[in-house]
Design a protein around this motif. Sequence first.
Motif, PDB file in Angstrom:
ATOM      1  N   LEU A 117      43.292  54.452  69.194  1.00 30.07           N
ATOM      2  CA  LEU A 117      43.812  53.747  70.355  1.00 30.07           C
ATOM      3  C   LEU A 117      42.768  53.799  71.455  1.00 30.07           C
ATOM      4  CD1 LEU A 117      47.357  55.408  70.516  1.00 30.07           C
ATOM      5  CD2 LEU A 117      46.880  53.082  69.720  1.00 30.07           C
ATOM      6  N   CYS A 118      42.658  52.719  72.230  1.00 34.47           N
ATOM      7  CA  CYS A 118      41.838  52.835  73.425  1.00 34.47           C
ATOM      8  C   CYS A 118      42.578  53.737  74.402  1.00 34.47           C
ATOM      9  CB  CYS A 118      41.509  51.469  74.021  1.00 34.47           C
ATOM     10  SG  CYS A 118      42.895  50.560  74.692  1.00 34.47           S
ATOM     11  N   CYS A 119      41.888  54.207  75.418  1.00 36.13           N
ATOM     12  CA  CYS A 119      42.440  55.292  76.231  1.00 36.13           C
ATOM     13  C   CYS A 119      43.723  54.908  76.960  1.00 36.13           C
ATOM     14  CB  CYS A 119      41.386  55.778  77.209  1.00 36.13           C
ATOM     15  SG  CYS A 119      39.965  56.525  76.381  1.00 36.13           S
ATOM     16  N   SER A 191      34.165  47.580  76.163  1.00 36.24           N
ATOM     17  CA  SER A 191      33.277  48.697  76.499  1.00 36.24           C
ATOM     18  C   SER A 191      33.001  49.575  75.290  1.00 36.24           C
ATOM     19  CB  SER A 191      33.884  49.537  77.630  1.00 36.24           C
ATOM     20  OG  SER A 191      34.990  50.298  77.182  1.00 36.24           O
ATOM     21  N   VAL A 192      33.904  49.568  74.312  1.00 38.08           N
ATOM     22  CA  VAL A 192      33.658  50.299  73.061  1.00 38.08           C
ATOM     23  C   VAL A 192      32.687  49.507  72.185  1.00 38.08           C
ATOM     24  CG1 VAL A 192      34.704  51.212  70.956  1.00 38.08           C
ATOM     25  CG2 VAL A 192      35.928  51.390  73.144  1.00 38.08           C
ATOM     26  N   LEU A 193      32.958  48.231  72.037  1.00 38.69           N
ATOM     27  CA  LEU A 193      32.138  47.410  71.142  1.00 38.69           C
ATOM     28  C   LEU A 193      30.704  47.267  71.636  1.00 38.69           C
ATOM     29  CD1 LEU A 193      34.721  44.631  70.197  1.00 38.69           C
ATOM     30  CD2 LEU A 193      33.633  46.257  68.633  1.00 38.69           C
ATOM     31  N   LYS A 290      33.147  54.079  63.889  1.00 39.30           N
ATOM     32  CA  LYS A 290      34.121  54.470  62.856  1.00 39.30           C
ATOM     33  C   LYS A 290      35.536  54.059  63.254  1.00 39.30           C
ATOM     34  CE  LYS A 290      35.507  58.461  60.028  1.00 39.30           C
ATOM     35  NZ  LYS A 290      36.951  58.495  60.270  1.00 39.30           N
ATOM     36  N   CYS A 291      35.886  54.307  64.522  1.00 40.34           N
ATOM     37  CA  CYS A 291      37.220  53.947  64.989  1.00 40.34           C
ATOM     38  C   CYS A 291      37.448  52.436  64.918  1.00 40.34           C
ATOM     39  CB  CYS A 291      37.431  54.441  66.414  1.00 40.34           C
ATOM     40  SG  CYS A 291      37.463  56.237  66.598  1.00 40.34           S
ATOM     41  N   MET A 292      36.458  51.654  65.366  1.00 50.08           N
ATOM     42  CA  MET A 292      36.612  50.204  65.357  1.00 50.08           C
ATOM     43  C   MET A 292      36.665  49.667  63.931  1.00 50.08           C
ATOM     44  SD  MET A 292      37.053  49.237  68.421  1.00 50.08           S
ATOM     45  CE  MET A 292      37.131  47.537  67.900  1.00 50.08           C
ATOM     46  N   LYS A 293      35.915  50.261  63.034  1.00 51.47           N
ATOM     47  CA  LYS A 293      35.963  49.856  61.631  1.00 51.47           C
ATOM     48  C   LYS A 293      37.368  50.070  61.076  1.00 51.47           C
ATOM     49  CE  LYS A 293      34.267  48.892  57.461  1.00 51.47           C
ATOM     50  NZ  LYS A 293      33.757  47.555  57.080  1.00 51.47           N
ATOM     51  N   GLU A 294      37.966  51.208  61.394  1.00 53.43           N
ATOM     52  CA  GLU A 294      39.313  51.508  60.905  1.00 53.43           C
ATOM     53  C   GLU A 294      40.349  50.581  61.538  1.00 53.43           C
ATOM     54  OE1 GLU A 294      39.663  55.650  61.771  1.00 53.43           O
ATOM     55  OE2 GLU A 294      38.441  56.271  60.039  1.00 53.43           O
ATOM     56  N   ILE A 295      40.198  50.304  62.825  1.00 53.41           N
ATOM     57  CA  ILE A 295      41.114  49.378  63.490  1.00 53.41           C
ATOM     58  C   ILE A 295      41.006  47.993  62.873  1.00 53.41           C
ATOM     59  CG2 ILE A 295      41.551  48.162  65.677  1.00 53.41           C
ATOM     60  CD1 ILE A 295      40.690  50.798  67.095  1.00 53.41           C
ATOM     61  N   TYR A 310      28.284  50.384  60.792  1.00 49.95           N
ATOM     62  CA  TYR A 310      29.093  51.376  60.069  1.00 49.95           C
ATOM     63  C   TYR A 310      28.420  51.769  58.754  1.00 49.95           C
ATOM     64  CZ  TYR A 310      32.908  53.556  57.537  1.00 49.95           C
ATOM     65  OH  TYR A 310      33.671  54.449  56.811  1.00 49.95           O
ATOM     66  N   ASN A 311      27.941  50.786  58.026  1.00 49.77           N
ATOM     67  CA  ASN A 311      27.309  51.076  56.726  1.00 49.77           C
ATOM     68  C   ASN A 311      26.070  51.959  56.886  1.00 49.77           C
ATOM     69  OD1 ASN A 311      29.218  49.605  55.348  1.00 49.77           O
ATOM     70  ND2 ASN A 311      27.986  47.732  55.269  1.00 49.77           N
TER      71      ASN A 311
END
Length: 331
Positions: A117-119, A191-193, A290-295, A310-311
């Motif tokens: 989750l984002c914050c 801001s994450v991406l 990793k988080c964005m890949k899972e999302i 990610y790879n």
Amino acid sequence: MFDCGKIAVIGGGSWATAIAKIILDSTHQLGWYMRRDDRIADFKRMGHNPAYLTSVHFNLNEIEFTSDINKIAEEYDTLVFVTPSPYMKNHLKKLKVRLREKFVITAIKGIVPDENLCCSEYFHEVLDVPTDNLACIGGPSHAEEVALERLTYLTVGCSDLEKAQAFADVLANRYVKTKVSDDVIGIEYASVLKNVYAIAGGICSGLKYGDNFHAVLMSNALQEMSRFLESIHPIERRMEDSAYMGDLLVTGYSNFSRNRTFGTMIGKGYSVKSAQIEMEMIAEGYFGTKCMKEINQHMHVNMPILDAVYNILYERISPQVEIKLLTDSFR
């Protein structure tokens, strides 16, 4: 008119220090939570943060330091969280004070690990903070340039624009210009991406790709970011605004960008662990990847740059091979 009341910063890193500087230029009163008592003692002795932005000196009479997060949460009205996202849950585990009535602002450019989750989503879903009491701070901004008082533009996002404007007014000064937005989710995910894309840019730099290709990479990154934001939070937004494109560009190009630096080291052949050790600072994009890949496994958005990073970082695929495949997909 909404009043932010007493404001506290939670975190002791470079961006927390920069935000504290900005707030104190306006309010001359601040609560400041730092996890380590020895760091607080050194700060009081030296008059500046002993580990980050050491050139910025503070009037200690304007600051109430504490290592007790419950004291801060109890006594202050507006809480600005500026801790690295991987450690945020550990700080909040100590919290016994309810945050529901507080104005909670996140300046954390990352995803909460394990929760994905984002914050602001985490504060709302886990800590029951109403959405109109949640805000975020968007860039483009480097703490180092704030320390030098170079002109910086910040966006304050909140679903309650009156509250956003109230905090934006606190931040605004001769070297900080502000605007407001109601796109909290979009600003946070952007801001994450942008950190992920800065790592990609750094990897390409380490592999000796030039400026011509870097411009194409950033162009494709903006398109990829737009696809994801439209999928996860479909509202009308201008991707060329500074909170999206501006933040992407400064993180992807600047020598102050720790994510770009981290990526450059990976492109030059460093292992992830060796790059992290040598940097001595957290590159949020490593965890964010990793988080964005899972999302995105649930969102199914076409995100080839995210997949490539990610790879490289988690599947240990050769940067040369992965980036070559990525270049063939661009036009």
